[in-house]
Structure formats: C-alpha cells, structure tokens
Enzyme design. Structure first.
Site: not given
Length: 440
Positions: A82, A91, A169, A272, A301, A306, A349, A370, A396
C-alpha cells in the site's frame, strides 16, 4: 505547622533515544527488545534488526517506543504493498511478511493457553485466507478543506485526526475499490461538501451497499447526483442524517452461507468483515462441536444468526441469545426467510442474571459463544451450571479468552482444541476458536 516530606520524583535514567537489537515479534506486530532488564515494544521493527528508537512511554513492567532509524535491516523486511502504509492508521504491519505475522499471533495464543493448561491441548492448523482484498466493509472519513476548496476522503492518520486521502485500499474487496475510486469526483460536486460526514461501503453478495452520513439537509440536486450514481453503479444506497437512516435505492443487502442460507442485514449492522474466513470459521465451529441431529445447542451473542442458522440445519434445536433487540428481530426474520423452524431467538443482557429466563433452563448439551472484546465472564459463570458437554468459544481478544478459559477450567472443563484465525492480516487483531470439553 507540620511539614510533610515529599521525596523527589525518580528520574528516568533511560535516554529518550538509544540503539537496541530486536529479539522477537509480538502478536500485534511490535518488535520486542530488552533494555536494562525491562521488555520494550517497538513500532516498525523486526527480529534481528538494530534500530535507533525513541521512547514513547515507560510503564512499570514494560515500555513503548517507536523506530526512528533502522541501522541494520532484516532480510525479511518487505516494502508495503500500500502506498499509504506509512501514514494511514489502518494497516500497521505490511512491512512484515504475512507468514511471520501469523506465526507471531499463533505463538502468542498457544503460549497463553499452555500457561493455563500445560497438557492435553490439540493445536490445530491456523485458519487463513487472502492477505489482501479480504475486507468486505470499509468506513471512510471525509473533510472539506475550505481554504483549498478540496474534499478529502480516506482514513484517519495514525495517532492523528488528519485524513489521509486515498483512491484505493489494498485490503478491501475489488468491488469496493471500484466505487472508492469514483467518490471524490462525485462528492466534490455537492453544493455543501462541508456537511458530509462519512461513507460506508459494504460488499454484500447481491451487490455493493453505500451509506452516506451527512448533517443538515441534502438539496434536491445533491440527492439526484447520488441517485444517478447509484443507478449507474448498481448500488444499494442508504442516506443517514441527524434523525434517521433510509434506503433510497436498491434491494436490501444480504450475504450467503453454506446450506443455501441467506442472511439479510442493514448496512449499519455488524457482520464479519472477512467473508471467506467467516465461512471457514463457521465450518470449523460446527465440525469441532461435532453437531448431531439429537443435539440441543445454545448460541450466545448470536447477532442476526451467523452461527445459529447453520447450526439449526444440523441439530434438533438451536437457541440464539442476543443483547440488541433489533438484531434479535433480524435473526427471527432470517430464520423465517430461510425456513429454519427448529430455531428460536431471545433478547437478553448476558452481563446480568439470566437464570429466570425461559431459555436458561433448557437442556443444552452444546454451547457456542462469540462475545465482544470484553469477553463473557459473567455469562460463563452462569453457563457452567448447565454442564454442557462441549463449549466452543470464538474470541477476538486473547486477554479475555484466557480470563474466561480459567473460569471454565475451574468448572471441570478442559481445553480440547484451539486454532488462530487470521481474520485481519496486517493488523494486530488476533481471532481464535477454542473448544472446551466437560470432564466426565
């Protein structure tokens, strides 16, 4: 009067600049050096390099520094693909070969789990995809320079509010670059460019969706410019002002999964960003859980389904739990649209007591979660009482994964499998999936 003695502040004996040798690479892409016995993390530095660093911040257990000059470069250092890499805040790690990035992430993940459980972990091959052109979503900032009469469109500069103007990009999908390259010419024609806020582009499976955020009110001429552009480029066009978001052209966006599943979403919804790895992650999750027709599976979650909807194709029943009401409604609509009749969705919750919820007493034998970066400590303390035979954790954030893994280990679960997912090449983000099994 009593005078209180105040000891003088300790003077930092380290020079603000010095030469160091880089010993290792951490998972975020920072070089690791040792100075007076303390670990220092150095931006833009590779193992084996000698660099002159500038101290940014010193803490009790570690320090942060940036490379001011490379004195001896590593043979593995590469020129970023880039052209904006040295300035853009997106990045950070294109100077590092992607294989080295992945190895550093995998090593950090495995090492952390081994500290908790030294034996019995099956370390699975990393789940990887394309190094470039992988992002199906991008958000672009905009700023009109009144003096130069010029509209800047791009990303925030690293550690700055300044915008790096870009025309392309390297990490977004080609379909998004096609639109990105035409935005400056389009929006520079607006009658009030200073009212433009940001743009989001999403590569759905039925075309590109574009959201324009602005303040005030669009003129009819500006609205016509946008509509003509949307028709010409076959876009799904959304407008967002200070009060509402509306779709003014095109069909609702959707993405497809295996088993002919089609998930419809709003352009502002979380999905995602790496389409290929999302599918590979789902495939691995279902395989590791070893889902069977008699299973009752809980998905926490769950977003708009998904994982839940692919699970429902293979099990007796699936239940998805999500904290955002709008996402629960979209999950229900997606289930109906895909004729998934053995799945239910509830709003809850998961950081609060949910023991009295109707779904919380069902006999789930397998659980998938997740969670966001903050993890799922509260939920896991409650879920352990369900005594599910398998729990699959999509993470994550390695720090909260380790914290939450300790909760499970203290409840007679053991880590069975783990894999690193390189969802975001050239960044410091580390995703993973970990399978826990209940000890008999």
């Amino acid at each position: 009067m009593v005078l209180l003695y105040t000891p003088p502040q300790k003077i930092n004996k380290l020079q603000r600049e010095m030469e160091v040798e880089i010993l290792d690479l951490d998972y975020q892409g920072l070089g690791v050096a040792k100075i007076q016995g303390k670990t220092w993390f150095v931006e833009n530095a590779l193992p084996g390099e000698k660099v002159r660093i500038k101290i940014k911040e010193e803490k009790r257990q570690f320090g942060l520094a940036t490379t001011k000059k490379i004195l001896e470069a590593s043979a593995q250092r590469q020129t970023p693909k880039c052209q904006y890499a040295s300035r853009c805040g997106g990045c950070q790690n294109q100077h590092i070969p992607v294989e080295m990035q992945r190895e550093a992430k995998q090593k950090a993940l495995f090492r952390r789990l081994l500290k908790l459980q030294p034996e019995g972990i099956e370390f699975m091959p990393m789940i990887v995809g394309e190094a470039f052109g992988y992002r199906r979503r991008v958000r672009l900032s905009m700023l009109f320079d009144g003096k130069l009469k010029r509209l800047e469109i791009g990303f925030r500069q690293k550690n700055s509010a300044q915008i790096v103007h870009i025309e392309q990009c390297e990490v977004i999908e080609p379909a998004l670059n096609k639109i990105l390259s035409k935005l400056t010419a389009l929006l520079s024609r607006f009658s009030q460019p200073k009212n433009l806020g940001h743009i989001e582009l999403v590569a759905a499976d039925n075309g590109v969706a574009m959201l324009l955020r602005y303040s005030g009110k669009l003129t009819e001429n500006d609205r016509t410019l946008l509509l003509d552009f949307a028709v010409r480029e076959e876009l799904m066009l959304f407008l967002q002002d200070d009060e509402k978001t509306e779709q003014i052209y095109g069909q609702p966006p959707f993405y497809q999964l295996a088993d002919n599943l089609q998930l419809q979403f709003d352009i502002r919804d979380f999905i995602q960003v790496n389409s290929l790895l999302n599918q590979r992650m789902i495939t691995a999750a279902l395989d590791w859980l070893d889902v069977q027709k008699q299973d009752h599976v809980l998905d926490l979650f769950c977003g708009m389904g998904n994982f839940t909807l692919p699970l429902s194709r293979r099990v007796k029943s699936a239940v998805g739990i999500e904290g955002i009401s709008a996402m629960v409604e979209k999950a229900k609509a997606n289930a109906e649209r895909n004729q998934c009749q053995n799945v239910q969705f509830y709003r809850a919750d998961l950081d609060q007591n949910f023991a009295d919820e109707v779904w919380a007493t069902e006999p789930f034998n397998k659980i998938l979660l997740d969670p966001p970066r903050t993890g799922a400590a509260f939920a896991l303390n409650a879920l352990c009482r369900l005594k599910a035979e398998k729990i699959l954790y999509v993470s994550c954030n390695p720090a909260t994964l380790v914290r939450d893994a300790e909760i499970l280990l203290n409840s007679d679960y053991r880590v069975k499998k783990v894999a690193m997912i390189d969802m975001f090449p050239h960044t410091g983000h580390l995703e993973s999936i970990t399978l826990f099994e209940k000890q008999s």
